[in-house]
Design an enzyme around this catalytic site. Structure first.
Site, PDB file in Angstrom:
ATOM      1  N   GLY A   8       0.785  -1.229   0.000  1.00  0.00           N
ATOM      2  CA  GLY A   8       0.000   0.000   0.000  1.00  0.00           C
ATOM      3  C   GLY A   8       0.816   1.277   0.000  1.00  0.00           C
ATOM      4  O   GLY A   8       0.249   2.370  -0.070  1.00  0.00           O
ATOM      5  N   PHE A  50      -7.829   1.335 -13.025  1.00  0.00           N
ATOM      6  CA  PHE A  50      -8.480   0.934 -11.778  1.00  0.00           C
ATOM      7  C   PHE A  50      -9.821   0.304 -12.129  1.00  0.00           C
ATOM      8  O   PHE A  50     -10.670   0.926 -12.764  1.00  0.00           O
ATOM      9  CB  PHE A  50      -8.694   2.136 -10.854  1.00  0.00           C
ATOM     10  CG  PHE A  50      -9.345   1.769  -9.551  1.00  0.00           C
ATOM     11  CD1 PHE A  50      -8.585   1.285  -8.498  1.00  0.00           C
ATOM     12  CD2 PHE A  50     -10.719   1.889  -9.376  1.00  0.00           C
ATOM     13  CE1 PHE A  50      -9.175   0.932  -7.296  1.00  0.00           C
ATOM     14  CE2 PHE A  50     -11.323   1.540  -8.176  1.00  0.00           C
ATOM     15  CZ  PHE A  50     -10.544   1.050  -7.139  1.00  0.00           C
ATOM     16  N   GLU A 103      -4.313 -16.474 -12.732  1.00  0.00           N
ATOM     17  CA  GLU A 103      -5.384 -15.680 -12.146  1.00  0.00           C
ATOM     18  C   GLU A 103      -5.571 -14.373 -12.911  1.00  0.00           C
ATOM     19  O   GLU A 103      -4.600 -13.725 -13.304  1.00  0.00           O
ATOM     20  CB  GLU A 103      -5.084 -15.400 -10.669  1.00  0.00           C
ATOM     21  CG  GLU A 103      -4.859 -16.690  -9.876  1.00  0.00           C
ATOM     22  CD  GLU A 103      -5.033 -16.513  -8.385  1.00  0.00           C
ATOM     23  OE1 GLU A 103      -5.337 -15.388  -7.946  1.00  0.00           O
ATOM     24  OE2 GLU A 103      -4.857 -17.501  -7.653  1.00  0.00           O
ATOM     25  N   ARG A 120       1.313 -23.936  -8.086  1.00  0.00           N
ATOM     26  CA  ARG A 120       1.065 -24.944  -7.057  1.00  0.00           C
ATOM     27  C   ARG A 120      -0.403 -25.341  -7.093  1.00  0.00           C
ATOM     28  O   ARG A 120      -1.197 -24.755  -7.825  1.00  0.00           O
ATOM     29  CB  ARG A 120       1.395 -24.381  -5.670  1.00  0.00           C
ATOM     30  CG  ARG A 120       0.651 -23.085  -5.357  1.00  0.00           C
ATOM     31  CD  ARG A 120       0.947 -22.557  -3.974  1.00  0.00           C
ATOM     32  NE  ARG A 120       0.405 -21.230  -3.747  1.00  0.00           N
ATOM     33  CZ  ARG A 120      -0.852 -20.969  -3.423  1.00  0.00           C
ATOM     34  NH1 ARG A 120      -1.721 -21.961  -3.314  1.00  0.00           N
ATOM     35  NH2 ARG A 120      -1.256 -19.734  -3.209  1.00  0.00           N
TER      36      ARG A 120
END
Length: 328
Positions: free
Chosen positions: A28, A65, A137, A155
């Site tokens: 962050g 975003f 992903e 994995r």
């Protein structure tokens, strides 16, 4: 990028809102959201200064975003020569970026996008000559009908059972076989997808105390037995849950011919789970599974913020452990 001019050029090209992120690290530090050009001008130097102070590197990324994003991932297997995919999973029900409920296949995706996700995952794994089981992903941008690469997990994933239940492929066995040097025994055309599966992560935590860990001795534990149900757990009566590790103590996975059948089976199963001695998040899962938005499918990662804390119906007291609700 190191200059405001570069940042503005990128933001103008990709569109607002944008996220300013430090190149040198995460956590962050230097992370800012800019909703328009004026905000980017105001925040760029601040983000760069924070990044320089935290990481010794003032460079930043400027990226799109995503206001309505779905976390969708693709399971792949590669033997160094060939790569296949085993479909997709939706992991958008998350709290503080931690997955709570996963399902396969991802509900409500446009079929053209689903095919593109699968193809992109396979291309990625082929490019690096991947050997093992793995997960690619993606963040699916719902309003823009686009998707973006997030990461690869090299994995077995916690949520791998939902893929196993709709494909019949034992992913752990396949990973071990690849590690022993065996070639994949399947071509892509051999993989068949049947039905739907949904998984809940059962954690030892107190949802009434901001999800504080709930260590202690488990007096008794009972899980239902059903042909459409799978339970992965190490937990047994008399076991002790220490305070030092991940709070997940079980996974309960239901399969159905349709998504709603799997959802209803999982709801019924969770009402029959008995874990005495520690607090768990089973009531939370029952609440989530019962919301109209989840029942419809296709929720995004903003779902959690819309349903928690539980808002009781007028004149009705809500029990966080057992009470279902109609919100979102």
């Amino acid at each position: 990028m190191a200059s405001l001019e570069e940042a503005l050029a990128v933001a103008d090209a990709i569109g607002y809102p944008v996220l300013i992120k430090a190149v040198g690290g995460g956590g962050g530090r230097g992370l800012k959201r800019a909703d328009d050009r004026a905000a980017l001008i105001q925040l760029f130097e601040l983000a760069s200064a924070e990044a320089l102070a935290a990481f010794g590197d003032g460079r930043v990324y400027v990226e799109c975003f995503v206001t309505q994003g779905r976390h969708v991932e693709v399971q792949i297997l590669g033997d160094g020569q060939s790569v296949i995919h085993l479909g997709d999973r939706d992991c958008s029900v998350q709290r503080r970026y931690q997955k709570l409920i996963e399902e396969a296949p991802a509900p409500g995706l446009p079929e053209a996008m689903r095919a593109e996700l699968h193809a992109a995952a396979v291309r990625f794994a082929r490019f690096i000559g991947y050997r093992s089981a793995g997960t690619i992903e993606f963040l699916v941008d719902v309003p823009r009908n686009r998707f973006y690469f997030l990461e690869m997990n090299a994995r077995i994933q916690v949520e791998h059972p939902v893929t196993e239940l709709i494909t019949g492929v034992d992913l752990v066995e396949a990973q071990l076989a690849i590690a022993q040097g065996h070639a994949l025994p399947w071509a892509q055309s051999d993989i068949r997808f049947e039905g739907h599966a949904i998984e809940c992560r059962i954690n030892a935590e107190d949802t009434d105390r901001d999800f504080a860990p709930s260590p202690g001795r488990v007096k008794t534990v009972r899980f239902p037995d059903h042909p459409a149900l799978r339970v992965d757990t190490h937990m047994q009566s008399g076991a002790t849950i220490p305070p030092f590790y991940d709070s997940m103590i079980a996974k309960v996975i239901a399969r159905g011919a349709t998504r709603d059948e799997a959802r209803q089976t999982l709801i019924q199963a969770l009402t029959q789970v008995s874990i005495d001695g520690v607090k768990t998040n089973i009531g939370l899962h029952l609440n989530v599974l019962d919301t109209p938005a989840f029942a419809r499918g296709g929720i995004d990662t903003g779902f959690w913020g819309a349903i928690w804390p539980i808002r009781p119906l007028p004149g009705k007291k809500v029990n966080h452990e057992t009470e279902s609700r109609t919100v979102y």
